[in-house]
Design a protein around this motif. Structure first.
Motif, mmCIF file in Angstrom:
data_model
loop_
_atom_site.group_PDB
_atom_site.id
_atom_site.type_symbol
_atom_site.label_atom_id
_atom_site.label_comp_id
_atom_site.label_asym_id
_atom_site.label_seq_id
_atom_site.Cartn_x
_atom_site.Cartn_y
_atom_site.Cartn_z
ATOM 1 N N ASN A 1 46.312 40.155 37.158
ATOM 2 C CA ASN A 1 45.753 40.480 38.467
ATOM 3 C C ASN A 1 44.239 40.263 38.513
ATOM 4 O OD1 ASN A 1 48.204 41.118 39.608
ATOM 5 N ND2 ASN A 1 48.046 43.298 39.111
ATOM 6 N N VAL A 2 43.560 40.456 37.385
ATOM 7 C CA VAL A 2 42.119 40.177 37.317
ATOM 8 C C VAL A 2 41.881 38.703 37.593
ATOM 9 C CG1 VAL A 2 40.144 40.017 35.742
ATOM 10 C CG2 VAL A 2 41.522 42.095 35.809
ATOM 11 N N GLY B 1 37.462 37.200 28.644
ATOM 12 C CA GLY B 1 37.559 38.654 28.740
ATOM 13 C C GLY B 1 38.979 39.110 29.005
ATOM 14 N N ALA B 2 39.674 38.387 29.874
ATOM 15 C CA ALA B 2 41.035 38.774 30.256
ATOM 16 C C ALA B 2 42.102 38.248 29.298
ATOM 17 C CB ALA B 2 41.325 38.288 31.674
ATOM 18 N N ASP B 3 41.719 37.400 28.356
ATOM 19 C CA ASP B 3 42.684 36.838 27.414
ATOM 20 C C ASP B 3 42.941 37.833 26.278
ATOM 21 O OD1 ASP B 3 44.258 35.335 25.745
ATOM 22 O OD2 ASP B 3 42.718 33.837 25.292
ATOM 23 N N PRO B 4 44.163 38.373 26.175
ATOM 24 C CA PRO B 4 44.443 39.339 25.112
ATOM 25 C C PRO B 4 44.416 38.724 23.713
ATOM 26 C CG PRO B 4 46.437 38.889 26.378
ATOM 27 C CD PRO B 4 45.315 38.157 27.051
ATOM 28 N N GLU B 5 44.457 37.395 23.622
ATOM 29 C CA GLU B 5 44.409 36.718 22.326
ATOM 30 C C GLU B 5 42.986 36.600 21.780
ATOM 31 O OE1 GLU B 5 47.207 35.753 20.680
ATOM 32 O OE2 GLU B 5 48.256 36.757 22.311
ATOM 33 N N THR B 6 41.978 36.791 22.641
ATOM 34 C CA THR B 6 40.583 36.706 22.212
ATOM 35 C C THR B 6 40.157 38.056 21.661
ATOM 36 O OG1 THR B 6 40.119 35.082 23.937
ATOM 37 C CG2 THR B 6 38.228 36.183 22.958
ATOM 38 N N LEU C 1 42.460 37.941 41.234
ATOM 39 C CA LEU C 1 41.308 38.400 42.008
ATOM 40 C C LEU C 1 40.150 37.417 41.870
ATOM 41 C CD1 LEU C 1 39.883 40.558 43.711
ATOM 42 C CD2 LEU C 1 39.259 41.693 41.575
ATOM 43 N N GLU C 2 39.893 36.956 40.658
ATOM 44 C CA GLU C 2 38.812 35.975 40.445
ATOM 45 C C GLU C 2 39.048 34.737 41.295
ATOM 46 O OE1 GLU C 2 37.318 32.645 37.346
ATOM 47 O OE2 GLU C 2 38.826 34.042 36.680
ATOM 48 N N ASN C 3 40.256 34.204 41.274
ATOM 49 C CA ASN C 3 40.560 33.012 42.062
ATOM 50 C C ASN C 3 40.427 33.272 43.548
ATOM 51 O OD1 ASN C 3 41.041 31.414 39.816
ATOM 52 N ND2 ASN C 3 43.198 31.985 39.723
ATOM 53 N N LEU D 1 41.027 44.775 26.695
ATOM 54 C CA LEU D 1 42.135 44.846 25.741
ATOM 55 C C LEU D 1 43.031 46.060 25.965
ATOM 56 C CD1 LEU D 1 40.398 43.727 22.428
ATOM 57 C CD2 LEU D 1 42.049 42.441 23.798
ATOM 58 N N ARG D 2 42.499 47.090 26.595
ATOM 59 C CA ARG D 2 43.294 48.297 26.865
ATOM 60 C C ARG D 2 44.228 48.140 28.063
ATOM 61 N NH1 ARG D 2 38.352 51.684 27.044
ATOM 62 N NH2 ARG D 2 37.569 51.494 24.949
ATOM 63 N N GLN D 3 44.062 47.061 28.815
ATOM 64 C CA GLN D 3 44.837 46.866 30.040
ATOM 65 C C GLN D 3 46.173 46.186 29.737
ATOM 66 O OE1 GLN D 3 43.460 48.353 32.687
ATOM 67 N NE2 GLN D 3 41.783 48.785 31.265
ATOM 68 N N SER D 4 47.119 46.383 30.637
ATOM 69 C CA SER D 4 48.414 45.718 30.492
ATOM 70 C C SER D 4 48.272 44.244 30.848
ATOM 71 C CB SER D 4 49.445 46.374 31.418
ATOM 72 O OG SER D 4 49.113 46.100 32.773
ATOM 73 N N ASN D 5 49.241 43.447 30.440
ATOM 74 C CA ASN D 5 49.227 42.020 30.774
ATOM 75 C C ASN D 5 49.280 41.814 32.284
ATOM 76 O OD1 ASN D 5 49.031 41.189 28.131
ATOM 77 N ND2 ASN D 5 51.238 40.974 27.866
#
Length: 93
Positions: A76-77, A32-37, A80-82, A67-71
């Motif tokens: 940071n997501v 989800g957080a990977d902009p390449e996916t 937070l998960e970690n 995808l709308r979020q900045s890198n």
């Protein structure tokens, strides 16, 4: 639709707690957080858990939100998960 997203994200930790480990949740968040996916790749990855078109639409919307979020926000997501998984609240009994 927001309720379906919340329920989907709430169900994944319960699925992980049931003995399968949390690799699945980590993979869902990482993809989800990977902009390449792409949205299509993400929905295909989640297809095992999506029963109908409405759920596929929600998963696509969730990925589009990422995808709308900045890198920086995406990084940071993952931080937070970690932090959540490494906390004492998630420690095994």
């Amino acid at each position: 639709m927001k309720l379906v997203v919340v329920l989907m994200l709430a169900a994944l930790p319960l699925y992980c707690y049931a003995g399968s480990g949390c690799q699945l949740l980590e993979d869902v968040l990482a993809k989800g957080a990977d902009p390449e996916t792409s949205v299509e790749e993400y929905v295909d990855f989640m297809s095992e858990f999506l029963d109908n078109d409405k759920e596929r639409e929600v998963a696509a919307g969730l990925k589009q939100c990422f995808l709308r979020q900045s890198n920086e926000t995406l990084a940071n997501v993952m931080v937070l998960e970690n932090a959540i998984f490494d906390s004492l609240l998630c420690a095994p009994f």
